[in-house]
Motif scaffolding. Sequence first.
Motif, PDB file in Angstrom:
ATOM      1  N   THR A 284      -1.051  17.131  -1.165  1.00 25.46           N
ATOM      2  CA  THR A 284       0.380  17.394  -1.045  1.00 25.46           C
ATOM      3  C   THR A 284       0.942  16.725   0.195  1.00 25.46           C
ATOM      4  OG1 THR A 284       0.260  19.499  -2.225  1.00 25.46           O
ATOM      5  CG2 THR A 284       2.120  19.192  -0.718  1.00 25.46           C
ATOM      6  N   ALA A 285       1.950  15.901  -0.007  1.00 28.07           N
ATOM      7  CA  ALA A 285       2.545  15.145   1.097  1.00 28.07           C
ATOM      8  C   ALA A 285       3.724  14.343   0.565  1.00 28.07           C
ATOM      9  CB  ALA A 285       1.517  14.193   1.724  1.00 28.07           C
ATOM     10  N   VAL A 286       4.443  13.736   1.480  1.00 26.48           N
ATOM     11  CA  VAL A 286       5.427  12.727   1.113  1.00 26.48           C
ATOM     12  C   VAL A 286       4.698  11.379   1.136  1.00 26.48           C
ATOM     13  CG1 VAL A 286       7.592  11.594   1.692  1.00 26.48           C
ATOM     14  CG2 VAL A 286       7.327  14.063   2.068  1.00 26.48           C
ATOM     15  N   TYR A 287       4.790  10.665   0.051  1.00 26.02           N
ATOM     16  CA  TYR A 287       4.102   9.383  -0.080  1.00 26.02           C
ATOM     17  C   TYR A 287       5.099   8.237   0.130  1.00 26.02           C
ATOM     18  CZ  TYR A 287      -0.146  11.632  -1.700  1.00 26.02           C
ATOM     19  OH  TYR A 287      -1.301  12.385  -1.771  1.00 26.02           O
TER      20      TYR A 287
ATOM     21  N   GLY B 177       0.796  -1.214   0.000  1.00 28.43           N
ATOM     22  CA  GLY B 177       0.000   0.000   0.000  1.00 28.43           C
ATOM     23  C   GLY B 177       0.826   1.260   0.000  1.00 28.43           C
ATOM     24  N   TRP B 178       0.117   2.356   0.119  1.00 28.92           N
ATOM     25  CA  TRP B 178       0.710   3.675   0.127  1.00 28.92           C
ATOM     26  C   TRP B 178       0.197   4.455   1.334  1.00 28.92           C
ATOM     27  CZ3 TRP B 178       4.450   5.061  -3.269  1.00 28.92           C
ATOM     28  CH2 TRP B 178       4.600   4.254  -4.401  1.00 28.92           C
ATOM     29  N   TYR B 179       1.115   5.115   1.986  1.00 28.56           N
ATOM     30  CA  TYR B 179       0.802   6.034   3.062  1.00 28.56           C
ATOM     31  C   TYR B 179       1.313   7.413   2.657  1.00 28.56           C
ATOM     32  CZ  TYR B 179      -0.207   2.156   6.259  1.00 28.56           C
ATOM     33  OH  TYR B 179      -0.757   1.052   6.866  1.00 28.56           O
ATOM     34  N   ARG B 180       0.857   8.421   3.348  1.00 26.36           N
ATOM     35  CA  ARG B 180       1.369   9.761   3.101  1.00 26.36           C
ATOM     36  C   ARG B 180       1.471  10.532   4.398  1.00 26.36           C
ATOM     37  NH1 ARG B 180      -3.781  12.406  -0.211  1.00 26.36           N
ATOM     38  NH2 ARG B 180      -5.197  12.618   1.584  1.00 26.36           N
ATOM     39  N   GLN B 181       2.362  11.500   4.379  1.00 19.69           N
ATOM     40  CA  GLN B 181       2.559  12.342   5.547  1.00 19.69           C
ATOM     41  C   GLN B 181       2.772  13.779   5.108  1.00 19.69           C
ATOM     42  OE1 GLN B 181       5.695  11.063   8.185  1.00 19.69           O
ATOM     43  NE2 GLN B 181       4.802  12.164   9.913  1.00 19.69           N
ATOM     44  N   ALA B 182       1.859  14.623   5.505  1.00 21.37           N
ATOM     45  CA  ALA B 182       1.977  16.050   5.220  1.00 21.37           C
ATOM     46  C   ALA B 182       2.727  16.721   6.371  1.00 21.37           C
ATOM     47  CB  ALA B 182       0.589  16.661   5.061  1.00 21.37           C
TER      48      ALA B 182
ATOM     49  N   GLY C 221       9.373   2.027   1.995  1.00 21.45           N
ATOM     50  CA  GLY C 221      10.265   2.644   1.040  1.00 21.45           C
ATOM     51  C   GLY C 221      10.576   4.068   1.455  1.00 21.45           C
ATOM     52  N   LYS C 222      11.568   4.645   0.823  1.00 19.37           N
ATOM     53  CA  LYS C 222      11.830   6.056   1.044  1.00 19.37           C
ATOM     54  C   LYS C 222      10.683   6.847   0.433  1.00 19.37           C
ATOM     55  CE  LYS C 222      16.853   5.739   1.139  1.00 19.37           C
ATOM     56  NZ  LYS C 222      18.131   6.194   0.535  1.00 19.37           N
ATOM     57  N   GLY C 223      10.346   7.923   1.033  1.00 17.14           N
ATOM     58  CA  GLY C 223       9.223   8.702   0.562  1.00 17.14           C
ATOM     59  C   GLY C 223       9.488   9.409  -0.745  1.00 17.14           C
ATOM     60  N   THR C 224       8.418   9.692  -1.446  1.00 19.94           N
ATOM     61  CA  THR C 224       8.497  10.479  -2.668  1.00 19.94           C
ATOM     62  C   THR C 224       7.522  11.649  -2.528  1.00 19.94           C
ATOM     63  OG1 THR C 224       8.357  10.418  -5.092  1.00 19.94           O
ATOM     64  CG2 THR C 224       6.785   9.054  -3.903  1.00 19.94           C
ATOM     65  N   GLN C 225       8.000  12.828  -2.881  1.00 14.14           N
ATOM     66  CA  GLN C 225       7.209  14.039  -2.666  1.00 14.14           C
ATOM     67  C   GLN C 225       6.179  14.229  -3.766  1.00 14.14           C
ATOM     68  OE1 GLN C 225       7.448  16.484  -0.064  1.00 14.14           O
ATOM     69  NE2 GLN C 225       5.552  17.230  -1.017  1.00 14.14           N
ATOM     70  N   VAL C 226       4.966  14.495  -3.356  1.00 14.39           N
ATOM     71  CA  VAL C 226       3.899  14.893  -4.274  1.00 14.39           C
ATOM     72  C   VAL C 226       3.442  16.283  -3.853  1.00 14.39           C
ATOM     73  CG1 VAL C 226       1.532  14.458  -5.029  1.00 14.39           C
ATOM     74  CG2 VAL C 226       3.138  12.547  -4.776  1.00 14.39           C
ATOM     75  N   THR C 227       3.525  17.216  -4.784  1.00 23.21           N
ATOM     76  CA  THR C 227       3.105  18.583  -4.510  1.00 23.21           C
ATOM     77  C   THR C 227       2.052  18.985  -5.515  1.00 23.21           C
ATOM     78  OG1 THR C 227       5.289  19.143  -3.640  1.00 23.21           O
ATOM     79  CG2 THR C 227       3.845  20.968  -4.236  1.00 23.21           C
ATOM     80  N   VAL C 228       0.909  19.434  -5.018  1.00 25.02           N
ATOM     81  CA  VAL C 228      -0.190  19.859  -5.880  1.00 25.02           C
ATOM     82  C   VAL C 228      -0.399  21.344  -5.678  1.00 25.02           C
ATOM     83  CG1 VAL C 228      -2.583  19.482  -6.545  1.00 25.02           C
ATOM     84  CG2 VAL C 228      -1.242  17.586  -5.593  1.00 25.02           C
ATOM     85  N   SER C 229      -0.209  22.099  -6.741  1.00 27.29           N
ATOM     86  CA  SER C 229      -0.362  23.552  -6.646  1.00 27.29           C
ATOM     87  C   SER C 229      -1.795  23.952  -6.994  1.00 27.29           C
ATOM     88  CB  SER C 229       0.621  24.249  -7.579  1.00 27.29           C
ATOM     89  OG  SER C 229       0.354  23.901  -8.919  1.00 27.29           O
ATOM     90  N   SER C 230      -2.237  25.016  -6.361  1.00 27.11           N
ATOM     91  CA  SER C 230      -3.613  25.471  -6.594  1.00 27.11           C
ATOM     92  C   SER C 230      -3.683  26.449  -7.744  1.00 27.11           C
ATOM     93  CB  SER C 230      -4.166  26.128  -5.328  1.00 27.11           C
ATOM     94  OG  SER C 230      -3.326  27.178  -4.911  1.00 27.11           O
TER      95      SER C 230
END
Length: 114
Positions: free
Chosen positions: A89-92, A34-39, A105-114
């Motif tokens: 937006t978070a590190v996934y 699975g996938w987790y995220r942390q903002a 796994g090491k996190g990967t950054q997801v950034t969503v701009s408005s």
Amino acid sequence: VQLQAYGGGLVQAGGSLRLSCAASGTIFRMNTMGWYRQAPGEQRELVAGITVFGITNYADSVKGRFTISRNNAKNSVSLQMNSLKPEDTAVYYCNADQSGTNYWGKGTQVTVSS
């Protein structure tokens, strides 16, 4: 067991991204992946999970927008993220369970701009 995540990046609101994660090492059978995220300033949360039988579960906040899939033969899991919102937006982090041991796994950054 090592988990290598790919994907992530910067996208505008309403856009899409795809995350992929491949497991390597001594693998017998991955149970749930699975996938987790942390903002920033937030606790890590489950985004989506999928069992070896293909049973999925999603956080309410992503239902209908994200789709998780896995390839058991390749010990990989992917997350298709559509209609992204700034609050996504978070590190996934990719996660996998094997014989009751959790791997990250090491996190990967997801950034969503408005």
